[in-house]
Write a protein that holds these residues in place. Structure first.
Motif, short mmCIF file in Angstrom:
data_model
loop_
_atom_site.label_atom_id
_atom_site.label_comp_id
_atom_site.label_asym_id
_atom_site.label_seq_id
_atom_site.Cartn_x
_atom_site.Cartn_y
_atom_site.Cartn_z
N ASP A 1 12.40 -6.01 -8.79
CA ASP A 1 11.16 -6.72 -9.13
C ASP A 1 10.31 -6.80 -7.86
OD1 ASP A 1 9.32 -8.08 -10.60
OD2 ASP A 1 10.65 -9.73 -11.16
N THR A 2 9.00 -7.01 -8.03
CA THR A 2 8.14 -7.21 -6.86
C THR A 2 8.53 -8.54 -6.21
OG1 THR A 2 6.37 -6.02 -7.97
CG2 THR A 2 5.72 -7.43 -6.14
N ASP A 3 8.78 -8.53 -4.91
CA ASP A 3 9.26 -9.73 -4.23
C ASP A 3 8.06 -10.59 -3.78
OD1 ASP A 3 10.53 -11.69 -2.80
OD2 ASP A 3 11.44 -10.34 -1.31
N LEU A 4 7.57 -11.39 -4.71
CA LEU A 4 6.38 -12.19 -4.40
C LEU A 4 6.63 -13.15 -3.24
CD1 LEU A 4 4.98 -13.02 -7.96
CD2 LEU A 4 4.20 -11.26 -6.36
N ALA A 5 7.83 -13.76 -3.22
CA ALA A 5 8.12 -14.72 -2.13
C ALA A 5 8.13 -13.98 -0.78
CB ALA A 5 9.47 -15.39 -2.38
N GLY A 6 8.74 -12.80 -0.77
CA GLY A 6 8.80 -12.01 0.48
C GLY A 6 7.40 -11.59 0.91
N MET A 7 6.58 -11.23 -0.06
CA MET A 7 5.21 -10.81 0.28
C MET A 7 4.42 -12.00 0.83
SD MET A 7 4.37 -8.09 -2.77
CE MET A 7 2.77 -7.61 -2.12
N GLU A 8 4.62 -13.14 0.19
CA GLU A 8 3.88 -14.33 0.66
C GLU A 8 4.28 -14.68 2.09
OE1 GLU A 8 3.83 -17.47 -2.22
OE2 GLU A 8 2.65 -18.80 -0.91
N ARG A 9 5.57 -14.52 2.38
CA ARG A 9 6.04 -14.81 3.75
C ARG A 9 5.39 -13.85 4.76
NH1 ARG A 9 10.97 -15.75 1.27
NH2 ARG A 9 11.75 -13.65 1.73
N ALA A 10 5.06 -12.64 4.29
CA ALA A 10 4.49 -11.63 5.20
C ALA A 10 3.00 -11.88 5.48
CB ALA A 10 4.69 -10.23 4.61
N VAL A 11 2.40 -12.80 4.72
CA VAL A 11 0.95 -13.01 4.88
C VAL A 11 0.67 -14.05 5.96
CG1 VAL A 11 -1.16 -13.78 3.72
CG2 VAL A 11 0.48 -12.36 2.48
N ASP A 12 -0.03 -13.62 6.98
CA ASP A 12 -0.52 -14.57 7.99
C ASP A 12 -1.98 -14.22 8.28
OD1 ASP A 12 -0.55 -12.35 9.64
OD2 ASP A 12 1.35 -12.83 10.62
N ASN A 13 -2.56 -14.80 9.31
CA ASN A 13 -4.00 -14.55 9.50
C ASN A 13 -4.33 -13.18 10.10
OD1 ASN A 13 -3.27 -15.02 12.07
ND2 ASN A 13 -4.35 -16.99 12.30
N THR A 14 -3.29 -12.33 10.28
CA THR A 14 -3.58 -10.94 10.68
C THR A 14 -3.70 -10.05 9.43
OG1 THR A 14 -1.28 -10.20 10.79
CG2 THR A 14 -2.17 -11.24 12.77
N VAL A 15 -3.45 -10.63 8.27
CA VAL A 15 -3.47 -9.85 7.02
C VAL A 15 -4.80 -10.07 6.32
CG1 VAL A 15 -2.42 -9.68 4.72
CG2 VAL A 15 -0.96 -9.87 6.77
#
Ligand SMILES: Cc1ncc(COP(=O)(O)O)c(C=O)c1O
Length: 367
Positions: free
Chosen positions: A146-160
């Motif tokens: 499945d798409t790992d929404l939690a993992g993707m959210e963790r990867a988002v910071d202000n460089t994204v």
């Protein structure tokens, strides 16, 4: 009228003719349109039930006006797409296939930050963005693909600057839980623009509930892309679009080079609300999905429940080798999407083509 042939093009012409003479017979038999006779093409998520009769009529009519740029026809389609989605024309950017919209968004945002995307998803636009110097952070899928929404959210910071999600995902066919995706988009869009690729939305059981278009209606920092290539069955005519709040739609427009052509726009206008055809098409895709799933079940092959026009299964052996063996018997399916080397994707075809697939699959699998 005198025909003046430049020396180089004359020589090129002779060389071309010689190359043609030396070409294998099979190449000469290649048809001008679509798959060659006898080829079962199940590798590109197309919909062979299209174009609809109404679209074919519009194509014939529009073709006679092809001397003219498609502006007015595209604007009419833009109004129809807006109305269909409960939006205004300024929220709609029509492009030559949705891939152009995906790329335009990628090109625009990669200049301002990194892009977060699933590691296994539809990716040509991401690859081009990387080639142009953009950076894409790829987040692996969960253990059950499945798409790992939690993992993707963790990867988002202000460089994204942008996050790409594909729902249902390609090549897995898995539909993301709508409530979870809506919550994800709402939270993440406060930091970065979220682009949801809904190429297969119309094939889900409840397209309205599955879509994130309500977030666009509410002015969130969200972009949706859709296409006429799948349910509507006009992949060859290259019509797609993005839906976005007006200020984002303007950004997309500024980065998109192409719009649909006249014939494609006319066909899309003829098909957008052709409910009998769309219902028929959807029914056939469902039947096909069930047939392929049944083939996998009979061979005890684990597969993912698909809400798109393809099924992804773990055939337990090298998927590229298997693809080659199938292709040698004229059935074209997909090979490896790294790193899932034993998984294979089978797209829908006409039912009679899928019957051939079922037979050939058994032969190759049991060989
Ligand atoms: C998820 C997804 N998005 C976008 C596209 C591009 O479609 P098109 O450019 O034909 O609209 C595809 C094509 O297969 C796809 O699978």
């Amino acid at each position: 009228m005198t025909l003046r042939l430049h020396r180089r093009s004359f020589i090129g012409g002779i060389a071309g003719a010689m190359a043609l003479a030396a070409a294998p017979v099979a190449a000469l038999r290649r048809p001008a349109y679509g798959p060659a006779e006898g080829i079962i093409k199940l590798n590109a998520n197309e919909n062979p039930y299209g174009p609809s009769p109404k679209a074919l009529k519009a194509i014939a009519e529009a073709a006679t006006h092809s001397a003219y740029y498609p502006g007015p026809t595209v604007r009419r389609l833009q109004e129809m797409v807006a109305e269909y989605n409960g939006l205004k024309p300024e929220n709609v950017v029509l492009t030559s296939g949705s891939i152009e919209a995906l790329f335009a968004v990628g090109a625009a945002y990669s200049r301002h930050g990194r892009i977060v995307a699933p590691a296994l998803t539809f990716g040509p636009h991401l690859t081009v963005v990387e080639r142009m110097g953009g950076e894409v952070i790829r987040v692996p899928l969960t253990a059950d693909l499945d798409t790992d929404l939690a993992g993707m959210e963790r990867a988002v910071d202000n460089t994204v600057s942008m996050v790409y999600v594909c729902n249902p995902n390609n090549p897995t066919g898995v539909e993301i839980d709508a409530a979870a995706l809506r919550a994800f988009c709402t939270r993440v869009s406060a930091t970065a623009t979220v682009m949801v690729d809904e190429a297969y939305n119309e094939l889900t059981d409840d397209p309205e509930a599955s879509s994130m278009v309500d977030l666009v209606r509410n002015g969130k920092n969200v972009i949706i892309t859709r296409t006429f290539s799948k349910l509507h069955g006009i992949a060859g005519l290259r019509v797609g679009y993005a839906l976005a709040p007006a200020h984002l739609a303007e950004v997309i427009s500024r980065h998109a080079m192409t719009q649909p052509n006249l014939v494609g726009a006319a066909a899309a206008i003829a098909t957008i609300d052709d409910e009998p055809f769309l219902e028929f098409s959807k029914q056939k895709i469902r039947e096909g999905r069930e047939l392929v799933a049944d083939v996998f079940r009979r061979h005890e092959i684990p597969y993912l429940e698909s809400r798109a026009n393809f099924v992804y299964g773990d055939i337990g052996r090298n998927a590229d080798d298997f693809r080659a063996s199938m292709q040698a018997r004229n059935v074209h399916i997909r090979g490896i999407y790294a790193p899932y080397s034993t998984w294979s994707r089978v797209s829908m075809g006409r039912m009679e083509d899928l019957e051939v697939f079922a037979r050939v699959f058994s032969e190759v699998y049991n060989a």
